[in-house]
Write an enzyme that holds these catalytic residues in place. Structure first.
Site: not given
Lengths: 218, 218
Positions: B19, B53, B59, B163, B175
């Site tokens: 990312w 992951h 998060h 999210h 993901e």
């Protein structure tokens, strides 16, 4: 009997105990909600043999198979937790009556599980698998061996020899298990290492579930 | 029908796509048999959201649950691979006829699996889960959602919103799956993230196995 999965992995954290001379472990916030960032993300730094992890043949054998090429059946399926009473090492004499067979997945529960993970720093006199026991296991043709501290071989002796006996014959190794909450007996095992390309080993997560006599194949 | 486990994890390697703005991935030899060392050991450096992951609530949610506190049932058990035909995002309209139910584990197979992992560098216009679809999934009470590229939310939109919709309602997120070898249908799923203490997420290994009508609970 509970049929829930039991985590037998040790937590990964900054400064955790590792094999002497291996890279240290550092988990650092890269972004942080608490600092006003949009989300929290961490940077991880650790050795390939940190905490609960697997050894691939490539760890000790030149041109040996790497961790990303492990057959998943090596670590998913029925397994046995075998209690070891010897306070120093696993010896063939203690294994002989256990009835270990070709294809078995064996986890050794030793004094390490109750002693080593609570200790401050690295424990040198942990219970290891003697080279003679490793040869016995490799010749029997077990699929996988799991141990409850950071190495299958000893710190003072049989470090190299035990690894080579097992890895040269295709026995996959799981190290760094915490079996303190698990009794000896039959289990379903799942141990999944990270898929590190060309890796000599990898951190892993391992879970077990008690297995009844009528349990289906996992 | 094959009942073998199929790896749906992407390999972890130096320089792999991540990312934008996240830590880079570097796997470096720390000791090396080829250089005369007694064994090969690597040092791993990567972000917590590298490759295949999981995202923990922590998060995106302050004081949210961390990855080490995940209930293992969230990612071990029956799951469904659902094909998404929309080339832009997962929308409630495409989910409505699928019959998604409370407690489901859902993996979305989109155009990403055949396109994004082969690309050089990061693909910005990957198929994501719209905030509306995320709300639908969260309200339905699914247990887990898996996607076949690096984020469940989009790069240009719905990154934060998707999210938050899922994580604030306790839906665990996987993901970075590669579902290119997997057809839509029922599977057994195992996805195990590293047990990072207080982690916002963690690299994981994920495997699936086709599930027959008579399959036992995993």
């Amino acid at each position: 009997m509970t049929r829930k999965w039991i985590d037998v992995s040790v937590p990964v954290r900054t400064g955790m105990t590792h094999w002497p001379g291996d890279p240290g472990v550092r988990i650092k916030r890269w972004r942080d909600l608490e600092s006003g960032d949009i989300c929290t993300v961490s940077e991880l730094k650790m050795g390939s043999h940190t905490g609960t992890h697997m050894d691939a043949p490539a760890h000790f054998i030149r041109a040996g198979r790497s961790i990303d090429r492990m057959d998943l059946d090596a670590t998913i399926g029925p397994a046995r937790v075998v209690r070891i009473r010897d306070p120093r090492c696993v010896r063939p004499e203690e294994l002989a009556p256990v009835g270990i067979r070709r294809g078995d997945r064996i986890l050794f529960k030793t004094a390490n599980s109750s002693r080593c993970w609570k200790a401050e720093g690295f424990v040198k006199d942990f219970v290891y698998v003697s080279r003679e026991a490793a040869r016995f296991l490799a010749r029997t043709g077990v699929r996988m061996v799991g141990v409850d501290y950071l190495s299958v071989g000893g710190y003072f002796r049989d470090g190299v020899e035990t690894h080579r006996e097992l890895l040269s014959r295709g026995v996959w190794i799981v190290e760094g298990l915490d079996l303190s909450k698990v009794r000896p007996g039959p289990y379903d095992l799942i141990c999944l290492p990270l898929k590190i390309l060309g890796g000599d080993g990898a951190p892993a997560r391992a879970v077990v579930r008690p297995r009844g006599k009528k349990s289906e194949a996992i």
